[in-house]
Write a protein that holds these residues in place. Structure first.
Motif, PDB file in Angstrom:
ATOM      1  N   PHE A  45     -11.497 -12.105  -3.866  1.00 48.46           N
ATOM      2  CA  PHE A  45     -10.573 -11.507  -4.718  1.00 48.46           C
ATOM      3  C   PHE A  45     -10.427 -12.561  -5.908  1.00 48.46           C
ATOM      4  CE2 PHE A  45      -8.893  -9.230  -1.002  1.00 48.46           C
ATOM      5  CZ  PHE A  45      -9.012  -7.848  -1.665  1.00 48.46           C
ATOM      6  N   VAL A  70     -12.471  -4.298   2.672  1.00 45.76           N
ATOM      7  CA  VAL A  70     -11.156  -3.846   3.178  1.00 45.76           C
ATOM      8  C   VAL A  70     -10.993  -2.422   3.662  1.00 45.76           C
ATOM      9  CG1 VAL A  70      -9.778  -5.583   1.546  1.00 45.76           C
ATOM     10  CG2 VAL A  70     -10.390  -2.967   0.771  1.00 45.76           C
ATOM     11  N   TYR A 103      -5.409  -3.494   6.447  1.00 47.19           N
ATOM     12  CA  TYR A 103      -4.273  -4.106   5.866  1.00 47.19           C
ATOM     13  C   TYR A 103      -2.943  -3.181   6.228  1.00 47.19           C
ATOM     14  CZ  TYR A 103      -7.158  -7.081   2.951  1.00 47.19           C
ATOM     15  OH  TYR A 103      -8.252  -7.806   2.485  1.00 47.19           O
ATOM     16  N   ARG A 158     -11.481 -11.428  -9.675  1.00 44.39           N
ATOM     17  CA  ARG A 158     -10.657 -11.525 -10.662  1.00 44.39           C
ATOM     18  C   ARG A 158     -10.862 -12.615 -11.958  1.00 44.39           C
ATOM     19  NH1 ARG A 158      -6.707 -13.136  -7.417  1.00 44.39           N
ATOM     20  NH2 ARG A 158      -6.078 -10.859  -6.983  1.00 44.39           N
ATOM     21  N   LYS A 163       1.460   2.760  -7.150  1.00 42.46           N
ATOM     22  CA  LYS A 163       1.299   1.847  -8.309  1.00 42.46           C
ATOM     23  C   LYS A 163       0.203   2.537  -9.081  1.00 42.46           C
ATOM     24  CE  LYS A 163      -0.621  -1.062  -5.557  1.00 42.46           C
ATOM     25  NZ  LYS A 163      -0.200  -0.346  -4.276  1.00 42.46           N
ATOM     26  N   TYR A 196      -0.966 -10.522  -0.232  1.00 41.99           N
ATOM     27  CA  TYR A 196      -1.720 -10.174   0.862  1.00 41.99           C
ATOM     28  C   TYR A 196      -2.451 -11.248   1.607  1.00 41.99           C
ATOM     29  CZ  TYR A 196      -1.149  -5.190  -0.066  1.00 41.99           C
ATOM     30  OH  TYR A 196      -0.607  -3.993  -0.154  1.00 41.99           O
ATOM     31  N   GLN A 197      -2.933 -12.095   0.923  1.00 42.92           N
ATOM     32  CA  GLN A 197      -3.691 -13.276   1.733  1.00 42.92           C
ATOM     33  C   GLN A 197      -2.687 -14.213   2.307  1.00 42.92           C
ATOM     34  OE1 GLN A 197      -5.611 -11.723  -1.116  1.00 42.92           O
ATOM     35  NE2 GLN A 197      -6.228 -10.637   0.890  1.00 42.92           N
ATOM     36  N   ARG A 232      -2.759  -3.779  -9.549  1.00 43.04           N
ATOM     37  CA  ARG A 232      -2.901  -5.221  -8.653  1.00 43.04           C
ATOM     38  C   ARG A 232      -3.414  -6.135  -9.667  1.00 43.04           C
ATOM     39  NH1 ARG A 232      -1.491  -4.506  -3.815  1.00 43.04           N
ATOM     40  NH2 ARG A 232      -2.079  -2.637  -2.601  1.00 43.04           N
ATOM     41  N   ASP A 239       0.987  -1.118  -0.015  1.00 39.38           N
ATOM     42  CA  ASP A 239      -0.217   0.081  -0.014  1.00 39.38           C
ATOM     43  C   ASP A 239       0.896   1.208  -0.101  1.00 39.38           C
ATOM     44  OD1 ASP A 239      -2.231  -1.504   0.189  1.00 39.38           O
ATOM     45  OD2 ASP A 239      -2.173  -1.654   2.395  1.00 39.38           O
ATOM     46  N   SER A 255      -1.161  -9.865  -5.851  1.00 42.77           N
ATOM     47  CA  SER A 255      -1.656  -9.167  -4.609  1.00 42.77           C
ATOM     48  C   SER A 255      -2.354 -10.326  -3.637  1.00 42.77           C
ATOM     49  CB  SER A 255      -2.575  -7.856  -5.136  1.00 42.77           C
ATOM     50  OG  SER A 255      -2.089  -6.842  -5.512  1.00 42.77           O
ATOM     51  N   SER A 256      -3.136 -11.027  -4.295  1.00 40.89           N
ATOM     52  CA  SER A 256      -3.635 -11.975  -3.489  1.00 40.89           C
ATOM     53  C   SER A 256      -2.485 -13.028  -2.708  1.00 40.89           C
ATOM     54  CB  SER A 256      -4.547 -12.964  -4.255  1.00 40.89           C
ATOM     55  OG  SER A 256      -5.725 -12.484  -4.532  1.00 40.89           O
ATOM     56  N   GLU A 295      -7.638  -4.056  -9.779  1.00 41.65           N
ATOM     57  CA  GLU A 295      -8.451  -4.819  -8.908  1.00 41.65           C
ATOM     58  C   GLU A 295      -8.222  -4.272  -7.361  1.00 41.65           C
ATOM     59  OE1 GLU A 295      -6.820  -8.839  -9.309  1.00 41.65           O
ATOM     60  OE2 GLU A 295      -7.462  -8.870 -11.162  1.00 41.65           O
ATOM     61  N   PRO A 296      -8.973  -4.394  -6.500  1.00 38.20           N
ATOM     62  CA  PRO A 296     -10.358  -4.757  -6.938  1.00 38.20           C
ATOM     63  C   PRO A 296     -11.059  -4.280  -7.799  1.00 38.20           C
ATOM     64  CG  PRO A 296     -10.118  -4.334  -4.440  1.00 38.20           C
ATOM     65  CD  PRO A 296      -8.990  -3.932  -5.194  1.00 38.20           C
TER      66      PRO A 296
HETATM   67  P1  TMP Z   1      -5.810  -0.705  -3.259  1.00 36.48           P
HETATM   68  O1  TMP Z   1      -5.479   0.010  -2.143  1.00 36.48           O
HETATM   69  O2  TMP Z   1      -4.509  -0.871  -4.564  1.00 36.48           O
HETATM   70  O3  TMP Z   1      -7.042  -0.139  -3.920  1.00 36.48           O
HETATM   71  O4  TMP Z   1      -6.182  -2.242  -2.692  1.00 36.48           O
HETATM   72  C1  TMP Z   1      -7.175  -2.487  -1.740  1.00 36.48           C
HETATM   73  C2  TMP Z   1      -6.537  -3.293  -0.878  1.00 36.48           C
HETATM   74  O5  TMP Z   1      -6.902  -4.697  -1.252  1.00 36.48           O
HETATM   75  C3  TMP Z   1      -5.186  -3.349  -0.708  1.00 36.48           C
HETATM   76  O6  TMP Z   1      -4.828  -3.345   0.679  1.00 36.48           O
HETATM   77  C4  TMP Z   1      -4.674  -4.651  -1.112  1.00 36.48           C
HETATM   78  C5  TMP Z   1      -5.937  -5.699  -0.882  1.00 36.48           C
HETATM   79  N1  TMP Z   1      -5.907  -6.830  -1.962  1.00 36.48           N
HETATM   80  C6  TMP Z   1      -5.805  -8.154  -1.309  1.00 36.48           C
HETATM   81  O7  TMP Z   1      -5.489  -8.163  -0.161  1.00 36.48           O
HETATM   82  N2  TMP Z   1      -5.870  -8.955  -2.167  1.00 36.48           N
HETATM   83  C7  TMP Z   1      -5.868  -9.021  -3.746  1.00 36.48           C
HETATM   84  O8  TMP Z   1      -5.876  -9.980  -4.168  1.00 36.48           O
HETATM   85  C8  TMP Z   1      -6.002  -7.748  -4.222  1.00 36.48           C
HETATM   86  C9  TMP Z   1      -6.194  -7.239  -5.631  1.00 36.48           C
HETATM   87  C10 TMP Z   1      -6.013  -6.582  -3.209  1.00 36.48           C
END
Ligand code: TMP
Length: 203
Positions: free
Chosen positions: A70, A55, A149, A74, A18, A104-105, A96, A14, A100-101, A41-42
């Motif tokens: 997610f 989120v 996050y 996708r 990007k 983050y996950q 993203r 974050d 990212s999945s 994405e989202p």
């Molecule tokens: P953004 O801040 O880039 O709009 O993304 C929103 C949040 O979503 C960011 O903290 C990362 C999270 N994210 C995931 O956890 N998994 C994913 O697959 C994607 C695409 C985003």
């Protein structure tokens, strides 16, 4: 039908920049005469809207639920936007994507092989940029926007997974502390290596 376009993913923790970079890249490519599309994405589809709401709220994590949402988002993104645009020959820049999945996950404890399995339908980008900033910088840039996050230890785990993947998968790692213009030039020169000469008419 065979893919003709070029698929680029832009990843980072974050606050890495990007969105700024993905938008600058698409704008510049269009000025040069390429057909280019920004996507994110989202997504702004039904599942994406649900995810954004989810989120943005501070709540106990639900990593598996999030991973599945997610992935569903996708799936729609790939089928409705990315693949049709690639078939038409566009340069598609995704702010993203799959990674990212995984980052983050994965950092929230979900198994990486399982995440890959659930996302089996997601085509590999032709080029993936990872814009690297420190987790401390990330928190500073995102100050005031508290979300689920954003704890420092979590961002550290996310970054570690990104850097491991960058090495394994050959992402182009960029120094995110550089100025936006310099970053943009670095990205553009990498992308242009993948593209044919632009069509006439670009300004
Ligand atoms: P953004 O801040 O880039 O709009 O993304 C929103 C949040 O979503 C960011 O903290 C990362 C999270 N994210 C995931 O956890 N998994 C994913 O697959 C994607 C695409 C985003």
């Amino acid at each position: 039908m065979k893919k003709k376009g070029v698929f680029i993913a832009v990843e980072g923790i974050d606050g890495a920049g990007k969105t700024t970079q993905a938008c600058m890249l698409v704008k510049k490519l269009r000025q040069m005469g390429y057909e280019a599309a920004y996507t994110t994405e989202p997504t702004y589809g039904r599942v994406g809207d649900l995810l954004r709401l989810h989120v943005s709220k501070q709540k106990p994590r639900a990593p598996l639920y999030e991973a599945l949402l997610f992935a569903a988002d996708r799936f729609e993104h790939v089928k409705r936007e990315i693949q049709p645009k690639l078939r038409r020959g566009l340069v598609v820049v995704s702010d993203r994507y799959l990674y990212s999945s995984l980052a983050y996950q994965g950092a929230a404890g979900v198994s990486l092989p399982w995440l890959r399995e659930v996302n089996f339908f997601a085509p590999k980008p032709d080029l993936t940029f990872y814009i690297d900033i420190s987790p401390a910088k990330s928190l500073k840039r995102k100050a005031g926007k508290v979300g689920a996050y954003e704890s420092l230890s979590y961002q550290k785990k996310v970054r570690k997974i990104y850097l491991d993947m960058a090495e394994e998968e050959g992402f182009t790692v960029l120094e995110g502390e550089k100025g936006a213009e310099e970053l943009h030039r670095d990205m553009l020169s990498k992308v242009l290596k993948l593209l044919p000469k632009p069509r006439k008419g670009g300004g």
